[in-house]
Design an enzyme around this catalytic site. Sequence first.
Site, PDB file in Angstrom:
ATOM      1  N   CYS A   2      30.712  36.674  28.310  1.00 29.44           N
ATOM      2  CA  CYS A   2      30.837  37.670  29.268  1.00 29.44           C
ATOM      3  C   CYS A   2      29.286  37.112  30.028  1.00 29.44           C
ATOM      4  CB  CYS A   2      29.324  38.080  28.235  1.00 29.44           C
ATOM      5  SG  CYS A   2      30.566  38.567  26.478  1.00 29.44           S
ATOM      6  N   ARG A  27      35.050  32.875  33.475  1.00 33.84           N
ATOM      7  CA  ARG A  27      34.062  32.351  32.283  1.00 33.84           C
ATOM      8  C   ARG A  27      35.227  32.566  31.395  1.00 33.84           C
ATOM      9  NH1 ARG A  27      28.502  32.621  32.698  1.00 33.84           N
ATOM     10  NH2 ARG A  27      27.714  33.458  31.285  1.00 33.84           N
ATOM     11  N   TRP A  77      33.805  39.531  26.543  1.00 34.17           N
ATOM     12  CA  TRP A  77      34.594  38.385  25.715  1.00 34.17           C
ATOM     13  C   TRP A  77      34.468  39.242  24.530  1.00 34.17           C
ATOM     14  CZ3 TRP A  77      34.196  34.474  22.361  1.00 34.17           C
ATOM     15  CH2 TRP A  77      35.114  33.848  21.643  1.00 34.17           C
ATOM     16  N   ASN A 103      25.569  39.795  27.003  1.00 33.07           N
ATOM     17  CA  ASN A 103      25.898  38.490  26.683  1.00 33.07           C
ATOM     18  C   ASN A 103      24.883  38.044  25.499  1.00 33.07           C
ATOM     19  OD1 ASN A 103      26.993  39.103  28.694  1.00 33.07           O
ATOM     20  ND2 ASN A 103      26.206  36.884  30.039  1.00 33.07           N
ATOM     21  N   GLY A 104      25.331  37.441  24.680  1.00 32.47           N
ATOM     22  CA  GLY A 104      25.320  37.024  23.401  1.00 32.47           C
ATOM     23  C   GLY A 104      25.716  37.656  22.247  1.00 32.47           C
ATOM     24  N   GLU A 483      41.929  14.654  23.835  1.00 32.11           N
ATOM     25  CA  GLU A 483      41.532  15.116  25.266  1.00 32.11           C
ATOM     26  C   GLU A 483      43.375  15.541  25.484  1.00 32.11           C
ATOM     27  OE1 GLU A 483      39.508  16.985  26.246  1.00 32.11           O
ATOM     28  OE2 GLU A 483      39.829  17.370  28.388  1.00 32.11           O
ATOM     29  N   LYS A 487      44.109  19.770  26.617  1.00 31.86           N
ATOM     30  CA  LYS A 487      43.885  20.348  27.614  1.00 31.86           C
ATOM     31  C   LYS A 487      45.917  20.805  27.785  1.00 31.86           C
ATOM     32  CE  LYS A 487      41.437  20.251  29.652  1.00 31.86           C
ATOM     33  NZ  LYS A 487      39.874  19.910  29.525  1.00 31.86           N
ATOM     34  N   GLU A 490      45.247  24.371  25.393  1.00 34.80           N
ATOM     35  CA  GLU A 490      44.444  25.667  25.863  1.00 34.80           C
ATOM     36  C   GLU A 490      44.741  26.298  27.116  1.00 34.80           C
ATOM     37  OE1 GLU A 490      40.531  24.405  26.935  1.00 34.80           O
ATOM     38  OE2 GLU A 490      41.229  22.900  27.969  1.00 34.80           O
ATOM     39  N   HIS A 506      51.139   7.875   8.429  1.00 32.53           N
ATOM     40  CA  HIS A 506      49.743   8.697   7.521  1.00 32.53           C
ATOM     41  C   HIS A 506      50.535  10.200   7.720  1.00 32.53           C
ATOM     42  CE1 HIS A 506      48.772   4.569   6.647  1.00 32.53           C
ATOM     43  NE2 HIS A 506      48.352   4.635   7.711  1.00 32.53           N
ATOM     44  N   LYS A 605      35.033  30.071  29.547  1.00 33.25           N
ATOM     45  CA  LYS A 605      34.302  29.078  30.235  1.00 33.25           C
ATOM     46  C   LYS A 605      33.028  28.295  29.281  1.00 33.25           C
ATOM     47  CE  LYS A 605      34.124  25.611  33.110  1.00 33.25           C
ATOM     48  NZ  LYS A 605      35.683  24.253  32.968  1.00 33.25           N
TER      49      LYS A 605
END
Length: 610
Positions: A2, A27, A77, A103-104, A483, A487, A490, A506, A605
């Site tokens: 948010c 964000r 969000w 926010n939170g 990584e 990338k 997402e 395996h 973000k």
Amino acid sequence: MCGIIGYIGSKQAIPVLLDGLKKLEYRGYDSSGVGIVCSSTHKLDLRKMHGKIHNLEKLIKDKPVGQSSVGISHTRWATHGAPNKVNAHPHFDCSKKILVVHNGIIENYEDLKRTLIQKGHKFVSETDTEVISHLIEQNYNGDIFEAVKKGIRHLRGAFALGVICSDDPEKLVAARVGSPLIVGIGNGENFIASDVPAIIDKTKKIIYLKDGEIATITRQEVLVHTFAGKQVKPKVNIVKFDVDAVKKQGYAHFMLKEIHEQPEVLAKIIKERIHGNRISLDGLKLTEKQLKAFKNIYIVACGTAYHAGLVGKYVIEKLASIPVSVDAASEFRYRDPIIDNKTLIIAISQSGETADTLAAVREARSKGAKIISICNVVGSSLSRDSDGILYTHAGPEIGVASTKAYIAQIAMLYLLALKLSSHTDKISERARLEIIKELKTIPSLYKDILKTKGLISKIAKKNSHFGCFLFLGRNINYPSALEGALKLKEISYIPAEGYAAGEMKHGPIALIDEYRAVVCIAVQSPTYEKMISNIQEIRARKGKIIAIATQGDQTIKKHSNHVVYVPRTLDLLTPLLVALPLQLFAYYVSVGLGCDVDQPRNLAKSVTVE
Ligand code: M6R
């Protein structure tokens, strides 16, 4: 997550708020809203909308609010309740005299809601935030500052708040615990915001509110108190980054711009931190004696920063022989890690606001560890919670997918490992100097890699129909594989798994058939031949190979469907190189599929809730 922006001044509030909200889009959010104090009637009014900010703009155009120069706004969000108009912020109290953006997460909101309902309050949304409006109302006795101060005492969890009240139309009230909030000081106007980019083109004078502080903001004045009511003199910081840093500057996306900034970011770190052959880690605040005394290191971080931490483990153990464990910060404090005053914690975070990383740091501190952080955002919560801080100074990273911050984090870990290595005899001075010398050449090598973006774009186009990708790497490039997979998933939403290549037999090999593509990091290294064997195993099962290899390697062509070359460097430093083609590959797949590169669905973000 948010975002908050609030304004009090002489301009029309709505354009200022909408402009600020757009700067916070990066964000991640799924609905938005504005609330204002009407200049003529002093009544509060609001507009809220699901989806992107242009939906809110359209609503305001179709249904304008009155003239106003005081307001708060929010990008939400969703956590508690669907991302719809009702759950979007701001939230009213029953009397419609108070509006709140938040926010939170309020952890005890269900208990509070139950009690407030018993007292007669009527709720309209499913959010945790709405309890705050009603709590303030419950404590309101003609003074909004006092009501906020009393109301928030009941809250458990994390919050950054912006509040306006129709009885006190010339004031914003802001408070924070656990979630970031800043006050921007202008000329006859002031702002609140969840982070700097929202207001950087309006003022560079910033107060970072601390946990447990509450601010009352008028056009001319900012007063800060502790929740206990003691007035404090806040430090006014002059932020350095310039307005252009938060613009795309001709690039199609922030992510592409940030990928291209990597040579500059790394060159800057090298310039600031390597003087001749001496590594300078100003900000660490640890003496040579203290550095020597650490017996073990824990690295805690999330997502991409966690992958940087994994590279750090390889490098620190190899160069300095100190045992390193890397933990996903979200797991760290639940596993009772063995920590004492001989333990060094390295927390890595681009934003410095990741709730899990902050919680891990607090846990470690309570057990006596020293904390150093590798962080990009100056003045962040993490920087305040650490004994020492190594700022990466990579500039604002706007794309949700972390790119330049990752390179900067790895670079800092190399420097830290080199520093620690001077206290042990694990490597010779000659080897140390060779690494430093080679590190200095990496920014110029980036230019060659960026030249291959046309080829990478073609490879991405040819392969983006594959419904699933594997990324394989070995040794120090195992984290690079993780990584690369992160990338891709997402920003393109294609399932992608990163694996240590030796682990393929395996389990993941069961996935391989002609419908699978495997990205293999096969740069020159002591494990190169083993990687070639893994590639052959995939080919034997008709899997398609996209190889990242070292310039001059002709053999790899025989085994691969596509090859992207990176320049030759020391094996130890290859993660700094292979990151770029992996980022570009994910970028072009995402663009080709028409995904929202900079603001991928469901992601934020900075993840400021646990
Ligand atoms: O701000 P932080 O570095 O603490 O963020 C950690 C992760 O949330 C972040 O790296 C995330 O995984 C990125 N979206 C990856 O591109």
